[in-house]
Design a protein around this motif. Structure first.
Motif, PDB file in Angstrom:
ATOM      1  N   VAL A 161       0.856  -1.184   0.000  1.00 63.00           N
ATOM      2  CA  VAL A 161       0.000   0.000   0.000  1.00 63.00           C
ATOM      3  C   VAL A 161       0.890   1.231   0.000  1.00 63.00           C
ATOM      4  O   VAL A 161       1.700   1.419   0.913  1.00 63.00           O
ATOM      5  N   ILE A 162       0.773   2.027  -1.047  1.00 61.80           N
ATOM      6  CA  ILE A 162       1.589   3.240  -1.131  1.00 61.80           C
ATOM      7  C   ILE A 162       0.675   4.444  -0.908  1.00 61.80           C
ATOM      8  O   ILE A 162      -0.215   4.726  -1.704  1.00 61.80           O
ATOM      9  N   LYS A 163       0.905   5.123   0.203  1.00 65.03           N
ATOM     10  CA  LYS A 163       0.029   6.226   0.581  1.00 65.03           C
ATOM     11  C   LYS A 163       0.639   7.552   0.151  1.00 65.03           C
ATOM     12  O   LYS A 163       1.828   7.779   0.366  1.00 65.03           O
ATOM     13  N   SER A 164      -0.143   8.391  -0.490  1.00 64.07           N
ATOM     14  CA  SER A 164       0.337   9.753  -0.757  1.00 64.07           C
ATOM     15  C   SER A 164      -0.563  10.728  -0.019  1.00 64.07           C
ATOM     16  O   SER A 164      -1.778  10.686  -0.168  1.00 64.07           O
ATOM     17  N   SER A 165       0.054  11.579   0.776  1.00 58.71           N
ATOM     18  CA  SER A 165      -0.728  12.561   1.528  1.00 58.71           C
ATOM     19  C   SER A 165      -0.791  13.869   0.735  1.00 58.71           C
ATOM     20  O   SER A 165       0.201  14.287   0.141  1.00 58.71           O
ATOM     21  N   HIS A 166      -1.985  14.481   0.712  1.00 55.95           N
ATOM     22  CA  HIS A 166      -2.143  15.750   0.007  1.00 55.95           C
ATOM     23  C   HIS A 166      -2.667  16.782   0.991  1.00 55.95           C
ATOM     24  O   HIS A 166      -3.334  16.437   1.959  1.00 55.95           O
TER      25      HIS A 166
END
Ligand code: RET
Length: 280
Positions: A91-96
């Motif tokens: 799971v690759i999480k990108s925070s915005h």
């Protein structure tokens, strides 16, 4: 009229999930697994025949080494026929800042059969070296337990779903690996210094070969399963080369070199204080 140009439907929030990516075996990987299966099978037969040609008391290395390639044969059979693997969910999480976090899912094929193989064969390989050097029981146990910790935390690392999990377990496996290296380099050399020079030289050579090869496994893991720079096939091919060197090549070298030494010296492993009947 003005009413119609406006959309009566509120815009959808842009949280449409990304399509998951799959990283799987291809035809090059598949053929490689079959080639190594055949090589391991032939080596197992070869070691068995060599074992029959010497008396039971002199078969220790033959027996250990035959089991090593036998386990590899079974594991490669499993992997080549499509068994012994599963998909790790990464799971690759990108925070915005202003929009919701997004998640990317990657499913990578992991061959857990390798880890089953390693958990049985790497302790046997260490026993080969420990018996050659004549290491004491406590050092042998420490090396074997550290080896199991290394392989099992390596398995957990391979199925980790976040970088924290993966590299956390990887770090533990590396520490366990350093314990093994310590036992071989410090304990093994100390033990073998009590034996004849020929055994000392053989242990230095085959132990050095082992250290170089074994150190390449965590590197392949890091480029493959770890950072996923290599696809599944590249990883299969790299492990294939290492496995053939670390099992059959190691085994034939040990058996032939040890037999040649033994025919010239009266000192076998563990024979200090024993008569030559007790030497293996
Ligand atoms: C892993 C990943 C985690 C870190 C370390 C590893 C080491 C593996 C080794 C494997 C040796 C295998 C052999 C197989 C024989 O054919 C588990 C890859 C340190 C050293 C010799």
């Amino acid at each position: 009229e003005a009413f119609k140009t406006k959309s009566s439907v509120a815009p959808l929030p842009t949280v449409v999930p990304n399509e998951p990516t799959y990283e799987t075996i291809g035809s090059a990987g598949g053929s490689t697994l079959w080639v190594v299966f055949v090589l391991m099978l032939l080596s197992t037969l070869g070691f068995t025949v060599l074992a029959w040609r010497v008396p039971v008391q002199k078969r220790l290395f033959h027996v250990i080494t035959t089991f090593i390639t036998l386990f590899a044969t079974i594991s490669y059979f499993a992997m080549a026929t499509g068994d012994g693997n599963s998909f790790a969910e990464i799971v690759i999480k990108s925070s915005h800042k202003y929009t919701p976090d997004t998640y990317e899912y990657v499913y990578r094929q992991v061959f857990w059969a390798r880890y089953v193989d390693w958990s049985l064969t790497t302790p046997l390989l260490l026993l080969d070296l420990a018996f050659l050097a004549g290491m004491d029981g406590a050092s042998i146990i420490v090396a074997l337990v550290a080896d199991l910790v290394m392989v099992l935390t390596g398995l957990f690392a391979a199925f980790g779903s976040t970088d924290g999990q993966k590299w956390g377990y990887y770090a533990m496996a590396c520490i366990a690996y350093l314990v093994i290296v310590w036992q071989l380099v410090i304990g093994g050399r100390r033990a073998v210094s009590a034996k004849d020079n020929k055994t000392g030289r053989l242990f230095a050579a085959i132990g050095g070969f082992t250290l170089v090869l074994w150190t390449l496994y965590p590197i392949v893991w890091g480029i493959g399963d770890g950072s996923r720079k290599w696809g599944v096939d590249a990883e299969i091919i790299a492990y294939a080369v290492l496995d053939v060197l670390a099992k059959p090549v190691f085994g034939f070298w040990l058996i032939f070199a040890h037999a040649a030494n033994r025919s010239e010296t009266v000192d076998g492993w563990w024979s200090h204080g024993l008569n030559n009947e007790g030497a293996i």
